[in-house]
Scaffold this motif. Structure first.
Motif, PDB file in Angstrom:
ATOM      1  N   MET A 177       8.189   5.809  25.640  1.00 16.46           N
ATOM      2  CA  MET A 177       9.059   6.881  26.087  1.00 16.46           C
ATOM      3  C   MET A 177       9.662   7.610  24.890  1.00 16.46           C
ATOM      4  O   MET A 177       9.668   8.829  24.853  1.00 16.46           O
ATOM      5  CB  MET A 177      10.140   6.278  26.984  1.00 16.46           C
ATOM      6  CG  MET A 177      11.114   7.270  27.498  1.00 16.46           C
ATOM      7  SD  MET A 177      10.336   8.306  28.721  1.00 16.46           S
ATOM      8  CE  MET A 177      11.677   9.310  29.186  1.00 16.46           C
ATOM      9  N   ILE A 178      10.167   6.847  23.933  1.00 22.13           N
ATOM     10  CA  ILE A 178      10.760   7.458  22.738  1.00 22.13           C
ATOM     11  C   ILE A 178       9.701   8.261  21.989  1.00 22.13           C
ATOM     12  O   ILE A 178       9.966   9.352  21.499  1.00 22.13           O
ATOM     13  CB  ILE A 178      11.363   6.363  21.823  1.00 22.13           C
ATOM     14  CG1 ILE A 178      12.508   5.651  22.507  1.00 22.13           C
ATOM     15  CG2 ILE A 178      11.802   6.944  20.495  1.00 22.13           C
ATOM     16  CD1 ILE A 178      13.768   6.452  22.621  1.00 22.13           C
ATOM     17  N   ARG A 179       8.493   7.706  21.907  1.00 20.60           N
ATOM     18  CA  ARG A 179       7.430   8.388  21.180  1.00 20.60           C
ATOM     19  C   ARG A 179       7.105   9.741  21.814  1.00 20.60           C
ATOM     20  O   ARG A 179       6.936  10.739  21.120  1.00 20.60           O
ATOM     21  CB  ARG A 179       6.177   7.527  21.146  1.00 20.60           C
ATOM     22  CG  ARG A 179       5.079   8.133  20.281  1.00 20.60           C
ATOM     23  CD  ARG A 179       3.852   7.314  20.340  1.00 20.60           C
ATOM     24  NE  ARG A 179       3.188   7.663  21.590  1.00 20.60           N
ATOM     25  CZ  ARG A 179       1.968   7.286  21.910  1.00 20.60           C
ATOM     26  NH1 ARG A 179       1.297   6.499  21.113  1.00 20.60           N
ATOM     27  NH2 ARG A 179       1.422   7.647  23.031  1.00 20.60           N
ATOM     28  N   SER A 180       7.034   9.795  23.137  1.00 20.84           N
ATOM     29  CA  SER A 180       6.702  11.066  23.781  1.00 20.84           C
ATOM     30  C   SER A 180       7.848  12.070  23.657  1.00 20.84           C
ATOM     31  O   SER A 180       7.599  13.270  23.521  1.00 20.84           O
ATOM     32  CB  SER A 180       6.334  10.850  25.252  1.00 20.84           C
ATOM     33  OG  SER A 180       7.440  10.361  25.973  1.00 20.84           O
ATOM     34  N   LEU A 225       9.979  12.203  21.065  1.00 25.06           N
ATOM     35  CA  LEU A 225       9.898  12.666  19.681  1.00 25.06           C
ATOM     36  C   LEU A 225       8.692  13.560  19.452  1.00 25.06           C
ATOM     37  O   LEU A 225       8.739  14.478  18.642  1.00 25.06           O
ATOM     38  CB  LEU A 225       9.866  11.479  18.727  1.00 25.06           C
ATOM     39  CG  LEU A 225      11.165  10.699  18.588  1.00 25.06           C
ATOM     40  CD1 LEU A 225      10.968   9.508  17.664  1.00 25.06           C
ATOM     41  CD2 LEU A 225      12.275  11.592  18.082  1.00 25.06           C
ATOM     42  N   PHE A 226       7.606  13.284  20.178  1.00 23.47           N
ATOM     43  CA  PHE A 226       6.395  14.087  20.047  1.00 23.47           C
ATOM     44  C   PHE A 226       6.656  15.543  20.429  1.00 23.47           C
ATOM     45  O   PHE A 226       6.002  16.449  19.925  1.00 23.47           O
ATOM     46  CB  PHE A 226       5.293  13.497  20.929  1.00 23.47           C
ATOM     47  CG  PHE A 226       3.934  14.077  20.682  1.00 23.47           C
ATOM     48  CD1 PHE A 226       3.208  13.717  19.567  1.00 23.47           C
ATOM     49  CD2 PHE A 226       3.377  14.976  21.574  1.00 23.47           C
ATOM     50  CE1 PHE A 226       1.946  14.244  19.336  1.00 23.47           C
ATOM     51  CE2 PHE A 226       2.122  15.509  21.349  1.00 23.47           C
ATOM     52  CZ  PHE A 226       1.403  15.134  20.226  1.00 23.47           C
ATOM     53  N   HIS A 227       7.627  15.780  21.307  1.00 27.24           N
ATOM     54  CA  HIS A 227       7.975  17.148  21.714  1.00 27.24           C
ATOM     55  C   HIS A 227       9.204  17.673  20.998  1.00 27.24           C
ATOM     56  O   HIS A 227       9.324  18.875  20.781  1.00 27.24           O
ATOM     57  CB  HIS A 227       8.198  17.206  23.222  1.00 27.24           C
ATOM     58  CG  HIS A 227       7.031  16.709  23.999  1.00 27.24           C
ATOM     59  ND1 HIS A 227       5.769  17.215  23.843  1.00 27.24           N
ATOM     60  CD2 HIS A 227       6.924  15.743  24.930  1.00 27.24           C
ATOM     61  CE1 HIS A 227       4.942  16.583  24.647  1.00 27.24           C
ATOM     62  NE2 HIS A 227       5.627  15.684  25.309  1.00 27.24           N
ATOM     63  N   LEU A 228      10.107  16.807  20.631  1.00 31.42           N
ATOM     64  CA  LEU A 228      11.343  17.240  19.986  1.00 31.42           C
ATOM     65  C   LEU A 228      11.131  17.621  18.523  1.00 31.42           C
ATOM     66  O   LEU A 228      11.717  18.604  18.049  1.00 31.42           O
ATOM     67  CB  LEU A 228      12.395  16.131  20.096  1.00 31.42           C
ATOM     68  CG  LEU A 228      13.821  16.507  19.772  1.00 31.42           C
ATOM     69  CD1 LEU A 228      14.310  17.575  20.724  1.00 31.42           C
ATOM     70  CD2 LEU A 228      14.713  15.292  19.851  1.00 31.42           C
ATOM     71  N   PRO A 233       8.391  18.971  16.979  1.00 31.88           N
ATOM     72  CA  PRO A 233       7.872  20.332  16.789  1.00 31.88           C
ATOM     73  C   PRO A 233       8.896  21.416  17.129  1.00 31.88           C
ATOM     74  O   PRO A 233       8.866  22.502  16.548  1.00 31.88           O
ATOM     75  CB  PRO A 233       6.681  20.410  17.744  1.00 31.88           C
ATOM     76  CG  PRO A 233       6.266  19.011  17.943  1.00 31.88           C
ATOM     77  CD  PRO A 233       7.518  18.204  17.867  1.00 31.88           C
ATOM     78  N   LEU A 234       9.806  21.140  18.044  1.00 34.52           N
ATOM     79  CA  LEU A 234      10.832  22.118  18.391  1.00 34.52           C
ATOM     80  C   LEU A 234      11.834  22.284  17.252  1.00 34.52           C
ATOM     81  O   LEU A 234      12.250  23.403  16.938  1.00 34.52           O
ATOM     82  CB  LEU A 234      11.566  21.694  19.667  1.00 34.52           C
ATOM     83  CG  LEU A 234      12.694  22.607  20.141  1.00 34.52           C
ATOM     84  CD1 LEU A 234      12.143  23.964  20.541  1.00 34.52           C
ATOM     85  CD2 LEU A 234      13.435  21.972  21.298  1.00 34.52           C
ATOM     86  N   LEU A 235      12.212  21.195  16.599  1.00 34.06           N
ATOM     87  CA  LEU A 235      13.226  21.239  15.551  1.00 34.06           C
ATOM     88  C   LEU A 235      12.677  21.498  14.154  1.00 34.06           C
ATOM     89  O   LEU A 235      13.430  21.879  13.253  1.00 34.06           O
ATOM     90  CB  LEU A 235      14.014  19.925  15.546  1.00 34.06           C
ATOM     91  CG  LEU A 235      14.809  19.635  16.823  1.00 34.06           C
ATOM     92  CD1 LEU A 235      15.482  18.280  16.715  1.00 34.06           C
ATOM     93  CD2 LEU A 235      15.816  20.720  17.096  1.00 34.06           C
ATOM     94  N   LEU A 236      11.380  21.322  13.964  1.00 31.14           N
ATOM     95  CA  LEU A 236      10.777  21.473  12.646  1.00 31.14           C
ATOM     96  C   LEU A 236      11.010  22.848  12.015  1.00 31.14           C
ATOM     97  O   LEU A 236      11.375  22.914  10.832  1.00 31.14           O
ATOM     98  CB  LEU A 236       9.284  21.161  12.713  1.00 31.14           C
ATOM     99  CG  LEU A 236       8.546  21.133  11.392  1.00 31.14           C
ATOM    100  CD1 LEU A 236       9.070  19.995  10.520  1.00 31.14           C
ATOM    101  CD2 LEU A 236       7.052  20.971  11.641  1.00 31.14           C
ATOM    102  N   PRO A 237      10.868  23.965  12.723  1.00 29.66           N
ATOM    103  CA  PRO A 237      11.134  25.265  12.087  1.00 29.66           C
ATOM    104  C   PRO A 237      12.581  25.417  11.616  1.00 29.66           C
ATOM    105  O   PRO A 237      12.839  26.037  10.589  1.00 29.66           O
ATOM    106  CB  PRO A 237      10.803  26.290  13.176  1.00 29.66           C
ATOM    107  CG  PRO A 237       9.905  25.587  14.103  1.00 29.66           C
ATOM    108  CD  PRO A 237      10.304  24.156  14.066  1.00 29.66           C
ATOM    109  N   SER A 246       2.213  20.950  21.535  1.00 31.33           N
ATOM    110  CA  SER A 246       2.274  19.489  21.635  1.00 31.33           C
ATOM    111  C   SER A 246       2.160  19.027  23.085  1.00 31.33           C
ATOM    112  O   SER A 246       1.530  18.008  23.366  1.00 31.33           O
ATOM    113  CB  SER A 246       3.544  18.946  20.993  1.00 31.33           C
ATOM    114  OG  SER A 246       4.674  19.215  21.785  1.00 31.33           O
ATOM    115  N   LEU A 247       2.748  19.771  24.022  1.00 32.95           N
ATOM    116  CA  LEU A 247       2.610  19.422  25.446  1.00 32.95           C
ATOM    117  C   LEU A 247       1.165  19.527  25.905  1.00 32.95           C
ATOM    118  O   LEU A 247       0.658  18.657  26.615  1.00 32.95           O
ATOM    119  CB  LEU A 247       3.495  20.342  26.299  1.00 32.95           C
ATOM    120  CG  LEU A 247       4.978  20.046  26.318  1.00 32.95           C
ATOM    121  CD1 LEU A 247       5.735  21.191  26.967  1.00 32.95           C
ATOM    122  CD2 LEU A 247       5.235  18.763  27.077  1.00 32.95           C
ATOM    123  N   ILE A 248       0.506  20.600  25.510  1.00 34.37           N
ATOM    124  CA  ILE A 248      -0.895  20.786  25.892  1.00 34.37           C
ATOM    125  C   ILE A 248      -1.762  19.705  25.268  1.00 34.37           C
ATOM    126  O   ILE A 248      -2.632  19.122  25.935  1.00 34.37           O
ATOM    127  CB  ILE A 248      -1.365  22.196  25.498  1.00 34.37           C
ATOM    128  CG1 ILE A 248      -0.650  23.240  26.362  1.00 34.37           C
ATOM    129  CG2 ILE A 248      -2.870  22.341  25.624  1.00 34.37           C
ATOM    130  CD1 ILE A 248      -0.815  24.656  25.891  1.00 34.37           C
TER     131      ILE A 248
END
Length: 93
Positions: free
Chosen positions: A1-4, A6-9, A11-15, A54-56
């Protein structure tokens, strides 16, 4: 759960992180750039785009095989709850 999550969070925060690092080094070099409405909008759009990718990607590469499997819903047997299962088609009860 944490991995998924972070997998979406990530890429959102990286820029935002990359732009903040850029502003930090720009300020150390004597620059006067600051967070503005345009830079915030652009980093938000880039983050949302990366999150959508990342969702796709996760949707395409994860999950159970659909062909040749049968979903068995949860059921009661002898007063006990048996969890749902995904079984190969030949092992269906």
């Amino acid at each position: 759960m944490i991995r998924s999550i972070l997998f979406h969070l990530i890429p959102l925060l990286l820029p935002f992180v990359v732009y903040a690092v850029y502003l930090y080094f720009n300020a150390r070099a004597g620059g006067d750039k600051k967070w503005g409405k345009v830079s915030l909008a652009v980093t938000t759009m880039i983050g949302l785009l990366l999150m959508a990718v990342s969702l796709i990607t996760l949707g395409l590469v994860s999950g159970s095989p659909r062909e040749g499997t049968v979903y068995v819903p949860p059921r009661f047997e002898d007063g006990r709850l048996i969890d749902s299962q995904i079984l190969p088609a030949e092992e269906q009860e």
